[in-house]
Enzyme design. Structure first.
Site, PDB file in Angstrom:
ATOM      1  N   ARG A  47      46.941 134.236  21.590  1.00  0.00           N
ATOM      2  CA  ARG A  47      45.763 135.106  21.477  1.00  0.00           C
ATOM      3  C   ARG A  47      45.522 135.890  22.760  1.00  0.00           C
ATOM      4  NH1 ARG A  47      41.535 130.609  19.553  1.00  0.00           N
ATOM      5  NH2 ARG A  47      42.791 129.456  21.088  1.00  0.00           N
ATOM      6  N   ASP A  83      49.607 129.323  22.720  1.00  0.00           N
ATOM      7  CA  ASP A  83      48.482 130.150  22.289  1.00  0.00           C
ATOM      8  C   ASP A  83      48.856 131.601  22.539  1.00  0.00           C
ATOM      9  OD1 ASP A  83      46.035 131.369  21.768  1.00  0.00           O
ATOM     10  OD2 ASP A  83      44.861 129.796  22.747  1.00  0.00           O
ATOM     11  N   LEU A 118      33.335 133.241  21.154  1.00  0.00           N
ATOM     12  CA  LEU A 118      34.554 133.924  20.713  1.00  0.00           C
ATOM     13  C   LEU A 118      35.219 133.002  19.695  1.00  0.00           C
ATOM     14  CD1 LEU A 118      33.983 135.348  23.503  1.00  0.00           C
ATOM     15  CD2 LEU A 118      36.456 135.591  23.703  1.00  0.00           C
ATOM     16  N   GLY A 164      45.538 131.559  13.517  1.00  0.00           N
ATOM     17  CA  GLY A 164      46.592 130.654  13.959  1.00  0.00           C
ATOM     18  C   GLY A 164      46.942 130.805  15.426  1.00  0.00           C
TER      19      GLY A 164
END
Length: 345
Positions: free
Chosen positions: A279, A277, A202, A244
């Site tokens: 994500r 993070d 990933l 990012g």
């Protein structure tokens, strides 16, 4: 039905915030602090007293009380202009405008629609701060409930084609998010046997590292190291457009500027108002399921990816470490990923 669903209205709202247009969220009229312009600020002020909502991370930088935990609602003084508001939202102003207070934070009223507004600003990849007022929304604004209904909409494969690469013969699959978001790519290299655990990486998009060869991170070497490993056998590289750590390229450059001022990568994200993070690796699990892959050998140093895959029903049979690209320029960054973000040796 020709009208938009709730999911489609949320996608429209993200675009409106990027354009500087206000939206209606529950009882509030909200706009993104980054993109709002002076004339619309005055139109908002005409509706009633203004409030700016910041994340708890940004509030901690400003020494403002976050009574709502993950967000703080700050009363906007009469006469405050966009320079004052952006100074609260944007850490680029922290040195130029060091005195921003006194800040009056609110604890009364329901913070839910404010929290929804900040989530939409993050999804729009603008600074996570919204300015708003409790008022009847004017006609023409995109309207959303105070809490966004979440519907799991699987990604759709929209195209695929054979692609010869330096790493070997492969096939590139293009997927589109079901909620109107980004496109993401699955690079299938070699003869992938779905009956056996598949080597998977990933990889989050990194324009600076993958394309420009930036020395501030190890993303480019990780990308090419994964492709080389898959070229020697077979595998699937998921290229996720979550630049990012999910905050977008513009905010990533803001974080880089803060790093030049002496903050590490985690501290820089926090000063911007983001988490370490942002994500969502559930997306990677969804792409794998669409490709008929449920057992993997995951090439990663990030235990969060492993936990997310397993939580989404993808069996991680083995973790394959990927330690490449360490240099003097990125050594401190890699050390922070290990000590603060829990990356594995």
């Amino acid at each position: 039905m020709l009208g938009p669903t709730a999911t489609e209205r949320a996608a429209r709202a993200r675009t409106d915030l990027r354009l500087g247009l206000p939206i209606a969220v529950g009882p509030l009229v909200l706009a993104a602090a980054e993109t709002l312009r002076g004339e619309r600020l005055e139109a908002l002020r005409a509706l009633g007293p203004l409030t700016i909502a910041l994340t708890g991370r940004r509030a901690a930088t400003l020494k403002a009380r976050a009574y709502d935990g993950d967000i703080a609602r700050v009363r906007v003084p009469e006469g405050a202009d966009m320079t004052w508001l952006r100074a609260l939202a944007d850490p680029a102003f922290d040195l130029r405008v060091p005195m921003k207070g006194p800040l009056t934070t609110l604890r009364a009223g329901d913070p839910t629609p404010w929290r929804t507004g900040i989530a939409l600003a993050k999804a729009a990849q603008v600074l996570p701060a919204v300015i708003g007022v409790e008022a009847e929304a004017p006609e023409g604004l995109t309207r959303l409930p105070a809490t966004l209904p979440y519907a799991e909409v699987p990604p759709t494969e929209v195209a695929a084609a054979r692609l010869p690469m330096l790493a070997g013969a492969g096939r590139l699959h293009v997927f589109r998010e079901g909620r109107g978001g980004e496109e993401h790519y699955a690079v299938e290299i070699g003869a992938v046997d779905r009956a056996e655990p598949v080597l998977v990486r990933l990889h989050s998009a990194c324009f600076t590292g993958d394309v420009l060869g930036s020395l501030k991170c190890d993303c480019g070497p990780q990308l090419h190291g994964a492709l080389d490993a898959m070229g020697a056998a077979s595998g699937v590289l998921l290229y996720l457009n979550q630049e990012g750590r999910g905050i977008g390229l513009a905010n990533k450059m803001r974080a880089y500027d803060l790093q030049d001022q002496g903050f590490d990568t985690v501290e820089a994200n926090h000063r911007l108002g983001f988490e370490d993070d942002e994500r969502d690796f559930r997306l990677g699990a969804a792409l794998l399921r669409r490709m008929g892959i449920t057992r993997i050998r995951l090439m990663t140093n990030n235990p969060r990816k492993i936990a997310m895959m397993e939580g989404q029903g993808i069996e991680v049979v083995e973790r394959v470490p990927l330690h490449v690209g360490r240099r003097a320029e990125n050594a401190a960054y890699l050390d922070v990923k290990r000590t603060k973000s829990g990356h594995l040796e």
